[in-house]
Write an enzyme that holds these catalytic residues in place. Structure first.
Site, PDB file in Angstrom:
ATOM      1  N   GLY A   1      12.099  -0.609 -12.438  1.00 25.52           N
ATOM      2  CA  GLY A   1      11.155  -1.193 -11.943  1.00 25.52           C
ATOM      3  C   GLY A   1      11.130  -2.547 -11.615  1.00 25.52           C
TER       4      GLY A   1
ATOM      5  N   GLY B   1       7.998  -5.421  -9.981  1.00 24.91           N
ATOM      6  CA  GLY B   1       7.196  -5.953 -11.047  1.00 24.91           C
ATOM      7  C   GLY B   1       7.510  -7.545 -11.160  1.00 24.91           C
ATOM      8  N   GLN B   2       6.768  -8.202 -11.886  1.00 24.27           N
ATOM      9  CA  GLN B   2       6.249  -9.472 -12.220  1.00 24.27           C
ATOM     10  C   GLN B   2       8.096  -9.907 -12.996  1.00 24.27           C
ATOM     11  OE1 GLN B   2       4.640 -11.166 -15.703  1.00 24.27           O
ATOM     12  NE2 GLN B   2       4.196 -13.209 -15.235  1.00 24.27           N
TER      13      GLN B   2
ATOM     14  N   ASP C   1      12.445   0.807  -7.867  1.00 22.81           N
ATOM     15  CA  ASP C   1      11.275   0.989  -8.200  1.00 22.81           C
ATOM     16  C   ASP C   1      10.566   2.507  -6.985  1.00 22.81           C
ATOM     17  OD1 ASP C   1       9.034  -1.579  -9.156  1.00 22.81           O
ATOM     18  OD2 ASP C   1       8.283  -0.238  -7.995  1.00 22.81           O
ATOM     19  N   ILE C   2       9.032   2.569  -7.755  1.00 22.56           N
ATOM     20  CA  ILE C   2       8.628   3.912  -7.048  1.00 22.56           C
ATOM     21  C   ILE C   2       7.661   2.873  -5.943  1.00 22.56           C
ATOM     22  CG2 ILE C   2       7.796   5.287  -8.438  1.00 22.56           C
ATOM     23  CD1 ILE C   2       5.531   3.710  -9.557  1.00 22.56           C
TER      24      ILE C   2
ATOM     25  N   TYR D   1      -0.438   0.523 -26.049  1.00 20.31           N
ATOM     26  CA  TYR D   1       0.680  -0.051 -25.024  1.00 20.31           C
ATOM     27  C   TYR D   1       1.748  -0.593 -26.661  1.00 20.31           C
ATOM     28  CZ  TYR D   1       2.677  -4.421 -22.707  1.00 20.31           C
ATOM     29  OH  TYR D   1       4.288  -4.444 -22.323  1.00 20.31           O
TER      30      TYR D   1
ATOM     31  N   LYS E   1       5.287   0.823 -27.057  1.00 21.16           N
ATOM     32  CA  LYS E   1       6.134  -0.351 -27.770  1.00 21.16           C
ATOM     33  C   LYS E   1       7.612  -0.119 -29.307  1.00 21.16           C
ATOM     34  CE  LYS E   1       6.160  -2.196 -23.364  1.00 21.16           C
ATOM     35  NZ  LYS E   1       7.470  -1.909 -22.891  1.00 21.16           N
TER      36      LYS E   1
HETATM   37  N1  LIG Z   1       4.740  -9.515 -17.873  1.00 23.68           N
HETATM   38  C1  LIG Z   1       4.578 -10.204 -19.110  1.00 23.68           C
HETATM   39  O1  LIG Z   1       3.994 -10.582 -19.802  1.00 23.68           O
HETATM   40  C2  LIG Z   1       5.332  -8.523 -20.162  1.00 23.68           C
HETATM   41  C3  LIG Z   1       4.718  -8.833 -22.447  1.00 23.68           C
HETATM   42  C4  LIG Z   1       5.851  -8.217 -22.661  1.00 23.68           C
HETATM   43  C5  LIG Z   1       7.015  -7.269 -22.315  1.00 23.68           C
HETATM   44  N2  LIG Z   1       6.602  -6.448 -20.743  1.00 23.68           N
HETATM   45  C6  LIG Z   1       7.150  -5.048 -20.773  1.00 23.68           C
HETATM   46  O2  LIG Z   1       8.148  -5.838 -19.689  1.00 23.68           O
HETATM   47  C7  LIG Z   1       8.691  -4.981 -18.699  1.00 23.68           C
HETATM   48  C8  LIG Z   1       7.935  -5.911 -16.983  1.00 23.68           C
HETATM   49  O3  LIG Z   1       7.359  -5.971 -17.265  1.00 23.68           O
HETATM   50  P1  LIG Z   1       6.410  -6.661 -16.266  1.00 23.68           P
HETATM   51  O4  LIG Z   1       5.342  -7.696 -16.225  1.00 23.68           O
HETATM   52  O5  LIG Z   1       7.618  -7.437 -15.313  1.00 23.68           O
HETATM   53  O6  LIG Z   1       5.338  -4.966 -15.906  1.00 23.68           O
HETATM   54  P2  LIG Z   1       5.116  -5.118 -13.742  1.00 23.68           P
HETATM   55  O7  LIG Z   1       3.546  -4.605 -13.943  1.00 23.68           O
HETATM   56  O8  LIG Z   1       4.625  -6.358 -13.108  1.00 23.68           O
HETATM   57  O9  LIG Z   1       6.001  -4.200 -13.690  1.00 23.68           O
HETATM   58  C9  LIG Z   1       6.535  -3.263 -13.394  1.00 23.68           C
HETATM   59  C10 LIG Z   1       7.198  -2.139 -12.558  1.00 23.68           C
HETATM   60  O10 LIG Z   1       7.400  -1.027 -12.880  1.00 23.68           O
HETATM   61  C11 LIG Z   1       6.723  -0.191 -11.768  1.00 23.68           C
HETATM   62  N3  LIG Z   1       6.704   1.213 -11.998  1.00 23.68           N
HETATM   63  C12 LIG Z   1       5.775   1.950 -12.574  1.00 23.68           C
HETATM   64  N4  LIG Z   1       5.900   3.521 -12.867  1.00 23.68           N
HETATM   65  C13 LIG Z   1       6.952   2.843 -12.213  1.00 23.68           C
HETATM   66  C14 LIG Z   1       7.581   4.470 -12.277  1.00 23.68           C
HETATM   67  N5  LIG Z   1       7.314   5.811 -13.034  1.00 23.68           N
HETATM   68  N6  LIG Z   1       8.666   4.341 -11.915  1.00 23.68           N
HETATM   69  C15 LIG Z   1       9.555   2.880 -11.382  1.00 23.68           C
HETATM   70  N7  LIG Z   1       8.857   2.121 -11.483  1.00 23.68           N
HETATM   71  C16 LIG Z   1       8.018   2.256 -11.267  1.00 23.68           C
HETATM   72  C17 LIG Z   1       6.107  -0.426 -11.044  1.00 23.68           C
HETATM   73  O11 LIG Z   1       5.763  -0.707 -10.016  1.00 23.68           O
HETATM   74  C18 LIG Z   1       5.773  -1.940 -10.931  1.00 23.68           C
HETATM   75  O12 LIG Z   1       6.510  -2.888 -10.601  1.00 23.68           O
HETATM   76  C19 LIG Z   1       7.206  -3.953 -19.110  1.00 23.68           C
HETATM   77  O13 LIG Z   1       8.316  -3.167 -19.630  1.00 23.68           O
HETATM   78  C20 LIG Z   1       6.709  -4.479 -19.738  1.00 23.68           C
HETATM   79  O14 LIG Z   1       6.118  -3.910 -20.922  1.00 23.68           O
HETATM   80  C21 LIG Z   1       5.661  -7.463 -20.035  1.00 23.68           C
END
Ligand SMILES: NC(=O)c1ccc[n+]([C@@H]2O[C@H](COP(=O)([O-])OP(=O)(O)OC[C@H]3O[C@@H](n4cnc5c(N)ncnc54)[C@H](O)[C@@H]3O)[C@@H](O)[C@H]2O)c1
Length: 315
Positions: free
Chosen positions: A9, A12-13, A35-36, A143, A147
């Site tokens: 992943g 992502g962000q 990542d995908i 969600y 978690k």
């Molecule tokens: N950003 C926040 O504010 C926040 C807050 C609390 C928890 N989180 C947790 O942190 C983690 C990362 O969050 P984020 O904000 O970077 O999310 P995001 O949505 O920006 O990134 C998630 C990434 O996972 C990839 N993905 C989706 N399905 C996939 C798969 N089957 N195989 C491989 N990759 C896959 C997506 O392409 C994406 O790049 C998550 O578990 C999220 O729940 C984030």
């Protein structure tokens, strides 16, 4: 054995910034991003990248073996707002990806896991102020349920099988490098973009919605620090509460107006209001501070300055 890290992943962000930070510490070729979907240029060009589906145990195992991976950071998930639209898909992804890495560790193929939890594990019956580490947890979102269940399984795998899994309950994360991925706190990133672009923002939460938030640099530091802590110091094996600041849309607006005085906000709450209303307003993170020395650095006004300074070139 030398550390080799796999981030699942990584596009992502959080994954984007985490990858670059870890490459800075361990060396570019020691940190494999996956990542995908393809990642930002800086990730693609600075080190190894694999297209990898977090749902595919065999494919993860192949990457783990071929790169001799020791630590996995599992960042792939479906976030709160999107998960309400696709409940079964969210459950499938959020749970099965976690089981895949937990089972790899149980079988001795990797040494250590980071898996992020969230303030979404709390629900409407949880005390909203200074939410304790251990408290009532009745999450009302798909969600949040995923978690909270994930946390239970992490602790179970640690206690039963000795799996070294570490976790943090992230608050809403704010960054200027990557766009957020469908969460309820996304407004706190978008507002800076719209302030610079249109001098105006229409907010999907109401003005009094106070939520726990954190600047990305603090979150990345926390993530790496909990992974670097001695195993005996990581006393909580479900997930640590983590806090930096709490604010509502009115307060972030006032902070932006110190730099852009004619910036205006309007409110048009949607389905995300109900999600936000079920979450805590402030978090007690004493355990993280005591056990592995967590300290946040960035507050609201400092974050506003950093965000505006870094985004203004884009508009
Ligand atoms: N950003 C926040 O504010 C926040 C807050 C609390 C928890 N989180 C947790 O942190 C983690 C990362 O969050 P984020 O904000 O970077 O999310 P995001 O949505 O920006 O990134 C998630 C990434 O996972 C990839 N993905 C989706 N399905 C996939 C798969 N089957 N195989 C491989 N990759 C896959 C997506 O392409 C994406 O790049 C998550 O578990 C999220 O729940 C984030």
């Amino acid at each position: 054995m030398k550390k080799r890290i796999l981030i699942i992943g990584a596009s992502g962000q959080i994954g984007t910034e985490l990858t670059m930070y870890l490459r800075g510490i361990y060396g570019n070729h020691k940190v494999i991003a996956s990542d995908i979907a393809e990642a930002a240029d800086e990730v693609m060009k600075s080190g190894p990248f694999e297209i990898l589906d977090a749902m595919d145990y065999d494919a993860i195992q192949d990457v783990v073996i071929s790169y001799e991976i020791t630590d996995v950071y599992l960042m792939a998930a479906m976030l709160s707002a999107t998960a309400e639209k696709f409940p079964m898909k969210a459950w499938d992804l959020n749970m099965n990806s976690l089981f895949n890495v937990l089972n790899l560790a149980k079988e001795g193929k990797i040494d250590k896991i980071f898996w992020p939890s969230s303030i979404a594990v709390f629900g409407p019956t949880t005390p909203k102020q200074d939410t304790p580490q251990q408290t009532i947890m009745e999450p009302s979102t798909v969600y949040g349920i995923s978690k909270q269940t994930g946390e239970r399984w992490c602790e179970y795998y640690h206690n039963k099988y000795g799996v070294d899994v570490r976790s943090i309950r992230y608050p809403g994360l704010i960054s200027y490098k990557t766009q957020p991925g469908g969460g309820t706190t996304d407004y706190a990133v978008d507002i800076y973009h719209k302030a610079l672009k249109h001098n105006k923002y229409i907010c999907f939460l109401n003005e009094e919605t106070t939520l726990p938030m954190m600047f990305m640099d603090d979150a990345i530091r926390a993530t790496v620090n909990v992974m670097l802590a001695a195993p005996e110091d990581v006393k909580i094996r479900n997930a640590y509460n983590l806090a930096a600041m709490s604010f509502n849309p009115q307060e972030i607006t006032a902070s932006i107006q110190k730099h852009i005085p004619d910036f205006k906000i309007e409110y048009n709450p949607d389905f995300r209001q109900e999600i936000a209303d079920s979450w805590p307003q402030t978090i007690d993170d004493k355990a993280a501070r005591k056990d592995w020395g967590w300290e946040h650095k960035v507050d609201l006004d400092e974050m506003t300055k950093i965000m505006l300074d870094n985004l203004k070139g884009e508009y």
